[in-house]
Design a protein around this motif. Structure first.
Motif, PDB file in Angstrom:
ATOM      1  N   ARG A 182      20.127   1.776 -46.271  1.00 25.40           N
ATOM      2  CA  ARG A 182      19.462   2.640 -45.293  1.00 25.40           C
ATOM      3  C   ARG A 182      18.160   2.031 -44.778  1.00 25.40           C
ATOM      4  N   ARG A 183      17.674   0.996 -45.467  1.00 28.67           N
ATOM      5  CA  ARG A 183      16.447   0.313 -45.039  1.00 28.67           C
ATOM      6  C   ARG A 183      16.726  -0.844 -44.090  1.00 28.67           C
ATOM      7  N   ARG A 184      17.980  -1.065 -43.719  1.00 22.57           N
ATOM      8  CA  ARG A 184      18.371  -2.145 -42.812  1.00 22.57           C
ATOM      9  C   ARG A 184      17.940  -3.513 -43.354  1.00 22.57           C
ATOM     10  N   THR A 185      18.177  -3.734 -44.639  1.00 26.59           N
ATOM     11  CA  THR A 185      17.796  -4.968 -45.308  1.00 26.59           C
ATOM     12  C   THR A 185      18.641  -6.135 -44.798  1.00 26.59           C
ATOM     13  N   ARG A 186      18.014  -7.304 -44.663  1.00 28.84           N
ATOM     14  CA  ARG A 186      18.745  -8.511 -44.281  1.00 28.84           C
ATOM     15  C   ARG A 186      19.676  -8.952 -45.403  1.00 28.84           C
TER      16      ARG A 186
ATOM     17  N   ALA B  64      27.834 -10.626 -41.039  1.00 25.62           N
ATOM     18  CA  ALA B  64      27.071  -9.856 -42.029  1.00 25.62           C
ATOM     19  C   ALA B  64      25.594 -10.223 -41.984  1.00 25.62           C
ATOM     20  N   ALA B  65      25.291 -11.482 -41.690  1.00 25.62           N
ATOM     21  CA  ALA B  65      23.895 -11.917 -41.627  1.00 25.62           C
ATOM     22  C   ALA B  65      23.160 -11.319 -40.434  1.00 25.62           C
ATOM     23  N   GLN B  66      23.890 -10.864 -39.422  1.00 23.74           N
ATOM     24  CA  GLN B  66      23.251 -10.239 -38.258  1.00 23.74           C
ATOM     25  C   GLN B  66      23.053  -8.737 -38.435  1.00 23.74           C
ATOM     26  N   LEU B  67      23.729  -8.145 -39.392  1.00 17.41           N
ATOM     27  CA  LEU B  67      23.681  -6.698 -39.572  1.00 17.41           C
ATOM     28  C   LEU B  67      22.591  -6.310 -40.563  1.00 17.41           C
ATOM     29  N   GLY B  68      22.172  -5.045 -40.507  1.00 14.66           N
ATOM     30  CA  GLY B  68      21.256  -4.506 -41.502  1.00 14.66           C
ATOM     31  C   GLY B  68      22.030  -3.796 -42.592  1.00 14.66           C
TER      32      GLY B  68
ATOM     33  N   ALA C 276      28.622  -6.644 -49.129  1.00 18.14           N
ATOM     34  CA  ALA C 276      28.360  -6.617 -47.692  1.00 18.14           C
ATOM     35  C   ALA C 276      29.338  -7.513 -46.936  1.00 18.14           C
ATOM     36  N   ILE C 277      29.577  -8.702 -47.441  1.00 15.88           N
ATOM     37  CA  ILE C 277      30.465  -9.630 -46.740  1.00 15.88           C
ATOM     38  C   ILE C 277      31.906  -9.129 -46.748  1.00 15.88           C
ATOM     39  N   LEU C 278      32.361  -8.619 -47.882  1.00 21.83           N
ATOM     40  CA  LEU C 278      33.736  -8.127 -47.937  1.00 21.83           C
ATOM     41  C   LEU C 278      33.900  -6.864 -47.097  1.00 21.83           C
ATOM     42  N   GLU C 279      32.873  -6.049 -47.005  1.00 20.21           N
ATOM     43  CA  GLU C 279      32.949  -4.896 -46.113  1.00 20.21           C
ATOM     44  C   GLU C 279      33.004  -5.352 -44.655  1.00 20.21           C
ATOM     45  N   THR C 280      32.266  -6.404 -44.329  1.00 22.82           N
ATOM     46  CA  THR C 280      32.319  -6.956 -42.972  1.00 22.82           C
ATOM     47  C   THR C 280      33.719  -7.469 -42.654  1.00 22.82           C
ATOM     48  N   VAL C 281      34.343  -8.146 -43.619  1.00 16.66           N
ATOM     49  CA  VAL C 281      35.726  -8.590 -43.428  1.00 16.66           C
ATOM     50  C   VAL C 281      36.615  -7.397 -43.090  1.00 16.66           C
ATOM     51  N   ALA C 282      36.433  -6.291 -43.800  1.00 20.18           N
ATOM     52  CA  ALA C 282      37.263  -5.104 -43.567  1.00 20.18           C
ATOM     53  C   ALA C 282      37.076  -4.559 -42.153  1.00 20.18           C
ATOM     54  N   HIS C 283      35.838  -4.572 -41.651  1.00 17.89           N
ATOM     55  CA  HIS C 283      35.598  -4.104 -40.279  1.00 17.89           C
ATOM     56  C   HIS C 283      36.207  -5.064 -39.259  1.00 17.89           C
TER      57      HIS C 283
ATOM     58  N   MET D 265      35.403  -2.332 -64.361  1.00 19.94           N
ATOM     59  CA  MET D 265      35.533  -3.356 -63.344  1.00 19.94           C
ATOM     60  C   MET D 265      34.156  -3.728 -62.839  1.00 19.94           C
ATOM     61  N   VAL D 266      33.702  -3.160 -61.730  1.00 21.21           N
ATOM     62  CA  VAL D 266      32.435  -3.574 -61.158  1.00 21.21           C
ATOM     63  C   VAL D 266      31.592  -2.371 -60.820  1.00 21.21           C
ATOM     64  N   ARG D 267      30.314  -2.623 -60.687  1.00 19.46           N
ATOM     65  CA  ARG D 267      29.453  -1.593 -60.139  1.00 19.46           C
ATOM     66  C   ARG D 267      29.860  -1.361 -58.694  1.00 19.46           C
ATOM     67  N   VAL D 268      29.678  -0.142 -58.222  1.00 18.63           N
ATOM     68  CA  VAL D 268      30.083   0.177 -56.872  1.00 18.63           C
ATOM     69  C   VAL D 268      28.953   0.911 -56.191  1.00 18.63           C
ATOM     70  N   ARG D 269      28.421   0.313 -55.183  1.00 19.52           N
ATOM     71  CA  ARG D 269      27.380   0.984 -54.423  1.00 19.52           C
ATOM     72  C   ARG D 269      27.628   0.727 -52.949  1.00 19.52           C
ATOM     73  N   GLY D 270      27.139   1.589 -52.108  1.00 19.93           N
ATOM     74  CA  GLY D 270      27.249   1.368 -50.680  1.00 19.93           C
ATOM     75  C   GLY D 270      26.086   0.516 -50.209  1.00 19.93           C
ATOM     76  N   VAL D 271      26.341  -0.451 -49.346  1.00 21.19           N
ATOM     77  CA  VAL D 271      25.268  -1.260 -48.809  1.00 21.19           C
ATOM     78  C   VAL D 271      25.111  -1.066 -47.308  1.00 21.19           C
ATOM     79  N   SER D 272      25.937  -0.223 -46.706  1.00 20.04           N
ATOM     80  CA  SER D 272      25.796   0.048 -45.288  1.00 20.04           C
ATOM     81  C   SER D 272      24.759   1.130 -45.061  1.00 20.04           C
ATOM     82  N   PRO D 273      24.068   1.100 -43.917  1.00 21.14           N
ATOM     83  CA  PRO D 273      23.080   2.146 -43.629  1.00 21.14           C
ATOM     84  C   PRO D 273      23.758   3.446 -43.250  1.00 21.14           C
ATOM     85  N   LEU D 274      23.184   4.550 -43.621  1.00 18.01           N
ATOM     86  CA  LEU D 274      23.733   5.858 -43.297  1.00 18.01           C
ATOM     87  C   LEU D 274      22.644   6.891 -43.497  1.00 18.01           C
ATOM     88  N   PRO D 275      22.552   7.910 -42.641  1.00 19.43           N
ATOM     89  CA  PRO D 275      21.577   8.971 -42.881  1.00 19.43           C
ATOM     90  C   PRO D 275      21.768   9.563 -44.267  1.00 19.43           C
TER      91      PRO D 275
END
Length: 361
Positions: free
Chosen positions: A308-312, A301-305, A324-331, A1-11
């Protein structure tokens, strides 16, 4: 299917620890269990772990890897290091229907008499991949979601330049569909399949209670947050499902975390607590973005980092912008469910505001 990576910041762990786990080979992580990282092409995750469990009649592998020549060669060499070969594999237990977990199991099955099993709730995802592999007329699942989120330009870009093509051989049906609670004997060992939806609707983890092991797939990862809401047959509220699945695992006795991406880690509980705290923080950040004037998932999503580097958002590649956008929809969906936010569709775009509406669109 697709590559899966996390784009949210986390320690996260130190950079050396973040990369060392992907070195090829077979690492003994528990008696009779080897962790084998297999390469991923052009993917920031670098590798996916499969776990080879030994028994007198052969090997059971948790997950299969991505069906590319480099991954097959790495698997062949690693199995050779423990005195086995591809022909010694008797069964694949696949955690979920993403191509870095499922497709190489299919490739091995075409040449050897192995059995492949996956969660029963992944049926809609595999069926969608089969349909897309046979037709160019099926709309990519993420496109209407992106347009409803207000990311029209990104949706148009993805439509013109899809991330991947689907090979029908990669998405053949498994030999068995596993129900929640299914028990699988592997020699004297027994693992139990637990349904943990969120990352995908049919995600399973496999728990060896006696040995204190959790084969976690992409449900609990030591370095990153699993992507939420990016699958063909999307759940109504993937984040709600994911948080409930984390709570389910947290209520079980602690175990050695054996993830699909990253090193073996001492405590499942410790990492689950971090993930739960992260999503609490992320919900707060999402609410603040609405208070600051954002009114669509794309604008939030455009306002969030991100990462872990808080990328725009605009500095991410298109694939990670989609995540990132679909994760924002989920939140945002969870904030609506909790009564903090209301939403209404206007001209095909979902708009949000702080506060409960008397009737939601």
């Amino acid at each position: 299917m697709v590559r899966v990576r996390g784009v949210s910041p986390l320690p996260s762990l130190a950079d050396a620890d973040r990369q060392g786990w992907a070195v090829p080979g077979a690492e003994l992580v528990a008696p009779g269990v080897h962790r084998i990282p297999l390469p991923l092409p052009s993917d920031g995750l670098r590798a996916v772990n499969v776990y080879a469990i030994s028994a007198e009649d052969g090997l059971t592998l948790i997950d299969g890897g991505w069906a590319i020549p480099a991954a097959e060669e790495a698997l062949r060499k690693a199995l050779g290091d423990i005195g086995c070969g591809l022909g010694d594999i008797r069964r694949f237990l696949v955690t979920h229907a993403h191509r870095d977990h499922y497709t190489q199991a299919m490739a091995v099955r075409r040449r050897f008499p192995v059995q492949v099993a996956i969660g029963v709730d992944e049926q809609p995802n595999i069926a969608w991949c089969q349909d897309l592999a046979h037709s160019d007329d099926i709309e990519r699942a993420e496109l209407p979601l992106l347009r409803r989120a207000g990311a029209t330009r990104l949706a148009d870009l993805v439509e013109r330049h899809p991330f991947e093509r689907f090979n029908p051989h990669d998405w053949e049906a498994p030999d068995a569909w596993l129900e929640d609670g299914a028990r699988v004997a592997i020699g004297p060992r027994e693992v139990t399949a637990h349904h943990t939806p969120g990352h995908t609707r049919g995600h399973l983890v496999f728990r060896d209670a006696r040995a204190g092991l959790l084969f976690a797939g992409d449900h609990v990862l030591p370095h990153i947050t699993p992507s939420i809401g990016f699958e063909p047959a999307r759940l109504e509220s993937p984040l709600r499902a994911y948080l409930a699945s984390l709570a389910l695992i947290r209520a079980m006795p602690d175990a050695l975390l054996l993830p699909a991406h990253g090193p073996a880690t001492a405590s499942v509980h410790a990492r689950v607590d971090e993930l739960l705290a992260h999503h609490t923080q992320r919900l707060d950040e999402t609410l603040r973005a609405l208070e600051n004037g954002a009114d669509t998932a794309y604008a939030v999503a455009a306002q969030l980092g991100w990462t872990r580097r808080r990328t725009r958002l605009d500095d991410l590649d298109p694939f990670n912008q989609v995540l990132a956008i679909l994760e924002t929809v989920a939140h945002l969906e969870v904030l609506i469910e909790r009564g903090h936010v209301s939403g209404a569709d206007v001209d095909g775009i979902r708009h949000y505001r702080v506060g409960r509406a008397s009737s939601e669109g």
